[in-house]
Design a protein around this motif. Sequence first.
Motif, PDB file in Angstrom:
ATOM      1  N   SER A 166       0.822  -1.210   0.000  1.00 52.56           N
ATOM      2  CA  SER A 166       0.000   0.000   0.000  1.00 52.56           C
ATOM      3  C   SER A 166       0.857   1.262   0.000  1.00 52.56           C
ATOM      4  CB  SER A 166      -0.903   0.027   1.243  1.00 52.56           C
ATOM      5  OG  SER A 166      -1.779  -1.064   1.264  1.00 52.56           O
ATOM      6  N   LEU A 167       0.281   2.332  -0.517  1.00 53.23           N
ATOM      7  CA  LEU A 167       0.823   3.662  -0.298  1.00 53.23           C
ATOM      8  C   LEU A 167       0.485   4.049   1.131  1.00 53.23           C
ATOM      9  CD1 LEU A 167       2.059   6.354  -1.300  1.00 53.23           C
ATOM     10  CD2 LEU A 167      -0.264   7.013  -2.005  1.00 53.23           C
ATOM     11  N   LYS A 168       1.498   4.360   1.946  1.00 53.80           N
ATOM     12  CA  LYS A 168       1.291   4.619   3.368  1.00 53.80           C
ATOM     13  C   LYS A 168       1.295   6.124   3.611  1.00 53.80           C
ATOM     14  CE  LYS A 168       3.699   0.332   4.560  1.00 53.80           C
ATOM     15  NZ  LYS A 168       4.844  -0.259   5.289  1.00 53.80           N
ATOM     16  N   LEU A 169       0.208   6.617   4.217  1.00 55.62           N
ATOM     17  CA  LEU A 169       0.035   8.049   4.392  1.00 55.62           C
ATOM     18  C   LEU A 169      -0.225   8.399   5.853  1.00 55.62           C
ATOM     19  CD1 LEU A 169      -2.316   8.802   1.356  1.00 55.62           C
ATOM     20  CD2 LEU A 169       0.176   8.997   1.445  1.00 55.62           C
ATOM     21  N   ASN A 170       0.394   9.495   6.286  1.00 50.42           N
ATOM     22  CA  ASN A 170       0.209  10.013   7.636  1.00 50.42           C
ATOM     23  C   ASN A 170      -0.105  11.497   7.539  1.00 50.42           C
ATOM     24  OD1 ASN A 170       0.355  10.439  10.468  1.00 50.42           O
ATOM     25  ND2 ASN A 170       2.514  11.008  10.289  1.00 50.42           N
ATOM     26  N   LEU A 171      -1.204  11.918   8.138  1.00 49.52           N
ATOM     27  CA  LEU A 171      -1.577  13.336   8.102  1.00 49.52           C
ATOM     28  C   LEU A 171      -0.690  14.126   9.057  1.00 49.52           C
ATOM     29  CD1 LEU A 171      -3.945  14.268   6.271  1.00 49.52           C
ATOM     30  CD2 LEU A 171      -4.072  11.853   6.888  1.00 49.52           C
ATOM     31  N   HIS A 172      -0.098  15.215   8.534  1.00 48.18           N
ATOM     32  CA  HIS A 172       0.815  16.031   9.337  1.00 48.18           C
ATOM     33  C   HIS A 172       0.609  17.499   8.971  1.00 48.18           C
ATOM     34  CE1 HIS A 172       4.439  17.714  11.090  1.00 48.18           C
ATOM     35  NE2 HIS A 172       4.721  16.549  11.643  1.00 48.18           N
ATOM     36  N   PRO A 173       0.406  18.391   9.970  1.00 48.94           N
ATOM     37  CA  PRO A 173       0.094  19.794   9.659  1.00 48.94           C
ATOM     38  C   PRO A 173       1.251  20.566   9.032  1.00 48.94           C
ATOM     39  CG  PRO A 173       0.391  19.494  12.030  1.00 48.94           C
ATOM     40  CD  PRO A 173       0.369  18.120  11.425  1.00 48.94           C
ATOM     41  N   ARG A 174       2.465  20.016   9.065  1.00 48.68           N
ATOM     42  CA  ARG A 174       3.601  20.718   8.468  1.00 48.68           C
ATOM     43  C   ARG A 174       4.189  19.949   7.281  1.00 48.68           C
ATOM     44  NH1 ARG A 174       3.783  21.438  13.803  1.00 48.68           N
ATOM     45  NH2 ARG A 174       5.118  19.642  14.185  1.00 48.68           N
ATOM     46  N   ALA A 175       3.396  19.069   6.708  1.00 49.27           N
ATOM     47  CA  ALA A 175       3.863  18.309   5.546  1.00 49.27           C
ATOM     48  C   ALA A 175       3.941  19.219   4.320  1.00 49.27           C
ATOM     49  CB  ALA A 175       2.930  17.137   5.276  1.00 49.27           C
ATOM     50  N   SER A 176       4.756  18.807   3.351  1.00 55.23           N
ATOM     51  CA  SER A 176       4.914  19.601   2.130  1.00 55.23           C
ATOM     52  C   SER A 176       4.063  19.073   0.979  1.00 55.23           C
ATOM     53  CB  SER A 176       6.391  19.617   1.705  1.00 55.23           C
ATOM     54  OG  SER A 176       6.871  18.296   1.505  1.00 55.23           O
ATOM     55  N   GLN A 177       3.575  17.832   1.081  1.00 57.22           N
ATOM     56  CA  GLN A 177       2.773  17.238   0.022  1.00 57.22           C
ATOM     57  C   GLN A 177       1.293  17.241   0.391  1.00 57.22           C
ATOM     58  OE1 GLN A 177       4.121  13.858  -2.455  1.00 57.22           O
ATOM     59  NE2 GLN A 177       5.521  13.410  -0.761  1.00 57.22           N
ATOM     60  N   SER A 178       0.452  17.238  -0.633  1.00 55.58           N
ATOM     61  CA  SER A 178      -0.985  17.081  -0.432  1.00 55.58           C
ATOM     62  C   SER A 178      -1.448  15.846  -1.205  1.00 55.58           C
ATOM     63  CB  SER A 178      -1.746  18.314  -0.923  1.00 55.58           C
ATOM     64  OG  SER A 178      -1.706  18.386  -2.342  1.00 55.58           O
ATOM     65  N   ILE A 179      -2.701  15.445  -0.978  1.00 55.27           N
ATOM     66  CA  ILE A 179      -3.229  14.283  -1.696  1.00 55.27           C
ATOM     67  C   ILE A 179      -3.242  14.539  -3.192  1.00 55.27           C
ATOM     68  CG2 ILE A 179      -5.358  12.958  -2.082  1.00 55.27           C
ATOM     69  CD1 ILE A 179      -5.819  13.107   0.964  1.00 55.27           C
ATOM     70  N   ASN A 180      -3.484  15.773  -3.593  1.00 60.23           N
ATOM     71  CA  ASN A 180      -3.532  16.094  -5.021  1.00 60.23           C
ATOM     72  C   ASN A 180      -2.176  16.024  -5.699  1.00 60.23           C
ATOM     73  OD1 ASN A 180      -6.298  16.479  -5.181  1.00 60.23           O
ATOM     74  ND2 ASN A 180      -6.168  18.657  -4.665  1.00 60.23           N
ATOM     75  N   THR A 181      -1.092  16.038  -4.930  1.00 59.83           N
ATOM     76  CA  THR A 181       0.239  15.947  -5.538  1.00 59.83           C
ATOM     77  C   THR A 181       0.775  14.519  -5.554  1.00 59.83           C
ATOM     78  OG1 THR A 181       1.407  16.368  -3.439  1.00 59.83           O
ATOM     79  CG2 THR A 181       0.775  18.286  -4.765  1.00 59.83           C
ATOM     80  N   LEU A 182       0.034  13.565  -4.976  1.00 58.38           N
ATOM     81  CA  LEU A 182       0.486  12.179  -4.989  1.00 58.38           C
ATOM     82  C   LEU A 182       0.396  11.624  -6.405  1.00 58.38           C
ATOM     83  CD1 LEU A 182      -1.325  10.902  -1.763  1.00 58.38           C
ATOM     84  CD2 LEU A 182       1.121  11.361  -2.019  1.00 58.38           C
ATOM     85  N   PRO A 183       1.371  10.839  -6.838  1.00 54.18           N
ATOM     86  CA  PRO A 183       1.380  10.353  -8.224  1.00 54.18           C
ATOM     87  C   PRO A 183       0.298   9.305  -8.470  1.00 54.18           C
ATOM     88  CG  PRO A 183       3.179   9.366  -6.976  1.00 54.18           C
ATOM     89  CD  PRO A 183       2.564  10.391  -6.081  1.00 54.18           C
ATOM     90  N   LEU A 184      -0.252   9.305  -9.653  1.00 54.25           N
ATOM     91  CA  LEU A 184      -1.206   8.292 -10.103  1.00 54.25           C
ATOM     92  C   LEU A 184      -0.460   7.132 -10.742  1.00 54.25           C
ATOM     93  CD1 LEU A 184      -3.775  10.730 -11.758  1.00 54.25           C
ATOM     94  CD2 LEU A 184      -4.166   9.426  -9.683  1.00 54.25           C
ATOM     95  N   PRO A 185      -1.013   5.921 -10.839  1.00 52.15           N
ATOM     96  CA  PRO A 185      -2.256   5.511 -10.171  1.00 52.15           C
ATOM     97  C   PRO A 185      -1.966   4.944  -8.780  1.00 52.15           C
ATOM     98  CG  PRO A 185      -1.526   3.767 -11.621  1.00 52.15           C
ATOM     99  CD  PRO A 185      -0.492   4.869 -11.736  1.00 52.15           C
ATOM    100  N   VAL A 186      -2.975   4.874  -7.944  1.00 52.08           N
ATOM    101  CA  VAL A 186      -2.870   4.246  -6.625  1.00 52.08           C
ATOM    102  C   VAL A 186      -4.091   3.355  -6.430  1.00 52.08           C
ATOM    103  CG1 VAL A 186      -2.924   4.646  -4.137  1.00 52.08           C
ATOM    104  CG2 VAL A 186      -1.520   6.107  -5.588  1.00 52.08           C
ATOM    105  N   LYS A 187      -3.862   2.102  -6.045  1.00 51.64           N
ATOM    106  CA  LYS A 187      -4.971   1.165  -5.829  1.00 51.64           C
ATOM    107  C   LYS A 187      -5.128   0.755  -4.371  1.00 51.64           C
ATOM    108  CE  LYS A 187      -5.019  -0.847 -10.473  1.00 51.64           C
ATOM    109  NZ  LYS A 187      -4.968  -2.118 -11.260  1.00 51.64           N
ATOM    110  N   HIS A 188      -4.049   0.872  -3.576  1.00 51.00           N
ATOM    111  CA  HIS A 188      -4.098   0.467  -2.176  1.00 51.00           C
ATOM    112  C   HIS A 188      -3.484   1.578  -1.322  1.00 51.00           C
ATOM    113  CE1 HIS A 188      -5.115  -3.782  -3.069  1.00 51.00           C
ATOM    114  NE2 HIS A 188      -4.412  -3.561  -4.164  1.00 51.00           N
ATOM    115  N   VAL A 189      -4.225   1.993  -0.295  1.00 51.91           N
ATOM    116  CA  VAL A 189      -3.743   3.040   0.615  1.00 51.91           C
ATOM    117  C   VAL A 189      -3.911   2.567   2.050  1.00 51.91           C
ATOM    118  CG1 VAL A 189      -4.193   5.346   1.541  1.00 51.91           C
ATOM    119  CG2 VAL A 189      -4.169   4.981  -0.930  1.00 51.91           C
ATOM    120  N   ARG A 190      -2.873   2.807   2.838  1.00 49.59           N
ATOM    121  CA  ARG A 190      -2.924   2.603   4.291  1.00 49.59           C
ATOM    122  C   ARG A 190      -2.859   3.993   4.916  1.00 49.59           C
ATOM    123  NH1 ARG A 190      -0.833  -1.612   8.425  1.00 49.59           N
ATOM    124  NH2 ARG A 190      -1.314  -3.074   6.773  1.00 49.59           N
ATOM    125  N   LEU A 191      -3.974   4.428   5.506  1.00 47.26           N
ATOM    126  CA  LEU A 191      -4.105   5.794   6.002  1.00 47.26           C
ATOM    127  C   LEU A 191      -4.082   5.802   7.519  1.00 47.26           C
ATOM    128  CD1 LEU A 191      -4.805   8.838   5.521  1.00 47.26           C
ATOM    129  CD2 LEU A 191      -7.213   8.149   5.603  1.00 47.26           C
TER     130      LEU A 191
END
Length: 243
Positions: A166-191
């Motif tokens: 999976s693409l592993k994602l952690n929400l962080h208020p000082r992160a530099s990336q957003s969901i819209n900048t994540l590369p396509l395609p993605v089929k599995h996410v661990r949030l």
Amino acid sequence: MRIPRIYHPAPLSANSEIALSEDATNHVGRVLRMSTGQKLQLFDGSNQIFDAEITRADKKNLLVQVHGAQWEDRESPLNLHLGQVISRGDKMEFTIQKSIELGVNLITPLFSERCGVTLAGERLAKKRQQWQKIAIAACEQCGRNRIPEIRDAMSLSDWCAEQDDSLKLNLHPRASQSINTLPLPVKHVRLLIGPEGGLSSDEIAMTAGYGFTDILLGPRVLRTETTALTAITALQVRFGDLG
């Protein structure tokens, strides 16, 4: 009246008569006050739906005649595993209900350093059963025909250490990336969604060590239950089936 959708925990087959489960009998007979001759729609988690009709209803039992079946797949192409640090009061129940409506496939309740909930043993087992019933009710309401699993609660570190593709994602208020900048395609996410007080600096470092990417939702600080639903919605818009 809208025909109620009812989950049946055992495999169903067309042209058979079955007794509804205790929970379903209570809901259909006592809450909805349905009686002989009225229609139901049943599903068993196999992505099929079955038309059914009540043939006998009394205080303890409710029998239905199961008619034809049809496939109806309402699952998102995005497979989303939510790791949610257990939140206080009814916030956890709210998060489970709404995340399932939004298409989450699997939920793991987590304990972290700043988790404000203490549950163990029988109390934790009963709470998991309650959460699973909420998941079932959410599927009955939203039209999903597969029931997402609520896993046994575990520590944040053990969950982060699990290996998958999976693409592993952690929400962080000082992160530099957003969901819209994540590369396509993605089929599995661990949030990963942290507690009300956020993850500690050591925990954030640990997630990075396990390959989690920090992402930002926006300029405002969101409550934990708002964060989960906002992130799931954004992921479904970018990678799933929300337009």
